[in-house]
Design a protein around this motif. Structure first.
Motif, PDB file in Angstrom:
ATOM      1  N   UNK A  70       0.762  -1.328  -0.029  1.00  0.00           N
ATOM      2  CA  UNK A  70       0.025   0.100   0.084  1.00  0.00           C
ATOM      3  C   UNK A  70       0.940   1.375  -0.057  1.00  0.00           C
ATOM      4  N   UNK A  71       0.156   2.265  -0.406  1.00  0.00           N
ATOM      5  CA  UNK A  71       0.919   3.657  -0.487  1.00  0.00           C
ATOM      6  C   UNK A  71       0.996   3.987   1.179  1.00  0.00           C
ATOM      7  N   UNK A  72       2.325   4.537   1.291  1.00  0.00           N
ATOM      8  CA  UNK A  72       2.448   5.099   2.505  1.00  0.00           C
ATOM      9  C   UNK A  72       1.765   6.544   2.843  1.00  0.00           C
ATOM     10  N   UNK A  73       1.205   6.891   3.994  1.00  0.00           N
ATOM     11  CA  UNK A  73       0.709   8.163   3.951  1.00  0.00           C
ATOM     12  C   UNK A  73       1.560   9.403   3.441  1.00  0.00           C
ATOM     13  N   UNK A  74       2.650   9.460   3.602  1.00  0.00           N
ATOM     14  CA  UNK A  74       3.620  10.269   3.221  1.00  0.00           C
ATOM     15  C   UNK A  74       3.677  10.480   1.713  1.00  0.00           C
ATOM     16  N   UNK A  75       3.685   9.175   1.034  1.00  0.00           N
ATOM     17  CA  UNK A  75       4.038   9.064  -0.653  1.00  0.00           C
ATOM     18  C   UNK A  75       2.531   9.609  -0.986  1.00  0.00           C
ATOM     19  N   UNK A  76       1.365   8.964  -0.387  1.00  0.00           N
ATOM     20  CA  UNK A  76       0.088   9.383  -0.752  1.00  0.00           C
ATOM     21  C   UNK A  76      -0.210  11.013  -1.056  1.00  0.00           C
ATOM     22  N   UNK A  77       0.317  11.872  -0.058  1.00  0.00           N
ATOM     23  CA  UNK A  77       0.323  13.308  -0.023  1.00  0.00           C
ATOM     24  C   UNK A  77       1.501  13.755  -0.766  1.00  0.00           C
ATOM     25  N   UNK A  78       2.489  13.197  -1.262  1.00  0.00           N
ATOM     26  CA  UNK A  78       3.643  13.906  -1.658  1.00  0.00           C
ATOM     27  C   UNK A  78       3.477  14.854  -2.864  1.00  0.00           C
ATOM     28  N   UNK A  79       2.687  14.549  -3.794  1.00  0.00           N
ATOM     29  CA  UNK A  79       2.352  15.382  -4.997  1.00  0.00           C
ATOM     30  C   UNK A  79       1.066  15.981  -4.777  1.00  0.00           C
ATOM     31  N   UNK A  80       0.572  16.157  -3.820  1.00  0.00           N
ATOM     32  CA  UNK A  80      -1.017  17.146  -3.496  1.00  0.00           C
ATOM     33  C   UNK A  80      -0.464  18.320  -3.554  1.00  0.00           C
ATOM     34  N   UNK A  81      -1.249  19.369  -4.475  1.00  0.00           N
ATOM     35  CA  UNK A  81      -0.923  20.656  -4.641  1.00  0.00           C
ATOM     36  C   UNK A  81      -1.163  21.346  -3.197  1.00  0.00           C
ATOM     37  N   UNK A  89      -6.096  19.158   0.937  1.00  0.00           N
ATOM     38  CA  UNK A  89      -7.034  20.340   1.252  1.00  0.00           C
ATOM     39  C   UNK A  89      -7.751  20.657  -0.048  1.00  0.00           C
ATOM     40  N   UNK A  90      -8.643  20.891  -0.123  1.00  0.00           N
ATOM     41  CA  UNK A  90      -9.391  21.122  -1.254  1.00  0.00           C
ATOM     42  C   UNK A  90     -10.521  22.407  -0.995  1.00  0.00           C
ATOM     43  N   UNK A  91     -10.986  23.039  -1.919  1.00  0.00           N
ATOM     44  CA  UNK A  91     -11.693  24.238  -1.697  1.00  0.00           C
ATOM     45  C   UNK A  91     -13.000  23.814  -1.344  1.00  0.00           C
ATOM     46  N   UNK A  92     -13.829  24.580  -0.648  1.00  0.00           N
ATOM     47  CA  UNK A  92     -15.189  24.312   0.176  1.00  0.00           C
ATOM     48  C   UNK A  92     -16.063  24.274  -1.022  1.00  0.00           C
ATOM     49  N   UNK A  93     -17.024  23.571  -1.287  1.00  0.00           N
ATOM     50  CA  UNK A  93     -17.862  23.464  -2.571  1.00  0.00           C
ATOM     51  C   UNK A  93     -19.375  23.709  -1.818  1.00  0.00           C
ATOM     52  N   UNK A  94     -19.568  23.490  -0.588  1.00  0.00           N
ATOM     53  CA  UNK A  94     -20.873  23.787  -0.152  1.00  0.00           C
ATOM     54  C   UNK A  94     -20.545  24.757   1.236  1.00  0.00           C
ATOM     55  N   UNK A  95     -21.787  25.770   1.252  1.00  0.00           N
ATOM     56  CA  UNK A  95     -21.809  26.825   2.070  1.00  0.00           C
ATOM     57  C   UNK A  95     -22.506  26.230   3.451  1.00  0.00           C
TER      58      UNK A  95
END
Length: 95
Positions: A70-81, A89-95
């Motif tokens: 399995x991907x480690x937590x660190x590898x999974x988040x490595x290329x996240x913007x 972290x993603x922009x909020x889509x609902x108010x």
């Protein structure tokens, strides 16, 4: 079987469709042809014919489930913007 304008209007109402006069005439003819074809098919002798559930003779080949790396937590988040210590972290889509 012949579809008349009143029957077409009932079907259109149930299906929430709207037709102008020319389209209604064409749809009436088309639906009548479809029902005539079904009546024609009903005359075919299908005794001894096995029903089919799919139009393809291909068989779905599935692989066996196997536990792998399995991907480690660190590898999974490595290329996240955008990320924090644990999550994307993603922009909020609902108010």
């Amino acid at each position: 079987m012949k579809i008349d304008i009143n029957t077409l209007k009932k079907i259109a109402h149930l299906a929430r469709l709207e037709f102008d006069e020319n389209s209604a005439k064409k749809m009436t003819r088309d639906m009548t042809q479809i029902l005539d074809w079904v009546e024609h098919l009903e005359q075919v002798d299908t005794a001894g014919v096995e029903p089919i559930t799919t139009m393809s003779s291909e068989v779905n080949v599935l692989r066996e489930d196997a536990v792998g790396e399995h991907l480690s937590h660190e590898k999974g988040l490595k290329n996240a913007p955008q990320k924090d210590s644990d999550y994307f972290r993603v922009p909020k889509v609902l108010e």
